[in-house]
Design a protein around this motif. Structure first.
Motif, PDB file in Angstrom:
ATOM      1  N   UNK A 150     -74.754 -19.483  34.261  1.00 55.93           N
ATOM      2  CA  UNK A 150     -73.408 -18.967  34.507  1.00 55.93           C
ATOM      3  C   UNK A 150     -72.797 -19.538  35.789  1.00 55.93           C
ATOM      4  N   UNK A 151     -73.642 -19.828  36.778  1.00 56.45           N
ATOM      5  CA  UNK A 151     -73.111 -20.265  38.069  1.00 56.45           C
ATOM      6  C   UNK A 151     -73.998 -21.349  38.663  1.00 56.45           C
ATOM      7  N   UNK A 152     -73.375 -22.286  39.364  1.00 57.92           N
ATOM      8  CA  UNK A 152     -74.088 -23.289  40.156  1.00 57.92           C
ATOM      9  C   UNK A 152     -73.283 -23.480  41.429  1.00 57.92           C
ATOM     10  N   UNK A 153     -73.939 -23.541  42.603  1.00 61.93           N
ATOM     11  CA  UNK A 153     -73.197 -23.620  43.866  1.00 61.93           C
ATOM     12  C   UNK A 153     -72.304 -24.856  44.004  1.00 61.93           C
ATOM     13  N   UNK A 154     -72.628 -25.948  43.308  1.00 65.84           N
ATOM     14  CA  UNK A 154     -71.773 -27.151  43.356  1.00 65.84           C
ATOM     15  C   UNK A 154     -70.759 -27.193  42.219  1.00 65.84           C
ATOM     16  N   UNK A 155     -70.884 -26.269  41.269  1.00 69.54           N
ATOM     17  CA  UNK A 155     -69.971 -26.229  40.130  1.00 69.54           C
ATOM     18  C   UNK A 155     -70.715 -26.453  38.823  1.00 69.54           C
ATOM     19  N   UNK A 156     -70.122 -25.985  37.753  1.00 67.45           N
ATOM     20  CA  UNK A 156     -70.700 -26.120  36.420  1.00 67.45           C
ATOM     21  C   UNK A 156     -70.540 -27.564  35.946  1.00 67.45           C
ATOM     22  N   UNK A 157     -71.629 -28.127  35.415  1.00 68.24           N
ATOM     23  CA  UNK A 157     -71.596 -29.517  34.955  1.00 68.24           C
ATOM     24  C   UNK A 157     -70.961 -29.598  33.575  1.00 68.24           C
ATOM     25  N   UNK A 158     -70.018 -30.545  33.447  1.00 73.25           N
ATOM     26  CA  UNK A 158     -69.320 -30.755  32.180  1.00 73.25           C
ATOM     27  C   UNK A 158     -69.231 -32.244  31.858  1.00 73.25           C
TER      28      UNK A 158
END
Length: 75
Positions: free
Chosen positions: A51-59
């Motif tokens: 749901x969360x990653x400190x650098x942002x969700x990878x897409x």
């Protein structure tokens, strides 16, 4: 777009549930961490399982670029 500051990664990037395929986003690619070289595009696939990653969700964007979402574009 909300408070995009060039050269500063978003300290509170969007969570996975806030991102949908088809959304317009600004991403930072791995080789550009810590720079203001953000890329704009449309989300094709969400790659991060959490749901969360400190650098942002990878897409993955429609053009094939892969990076972490820093901001979601607003209409």
């Amino acid at each position: 777009m909300r408070a995009m500051q060039h050269g500063i990664d978003n300290p509170n990037p969007p969570s996975r549930s806030q991102i949908r395929p088809g959304d317009g986003v600004w991403i930072i690619e791995r080789e550009h961490y810590g720079t203001d070289n953000y890329k704009q595009g449309i989300v094709k696939d969400i790659l991060s399982p959490h749901e969360y990653h400190p650098r942002g969700i990878k897409v993955r964007l429609l053009d094939g670029s892969v990076g972490r979402v820093q901001w979601i574009m607003e209409d």
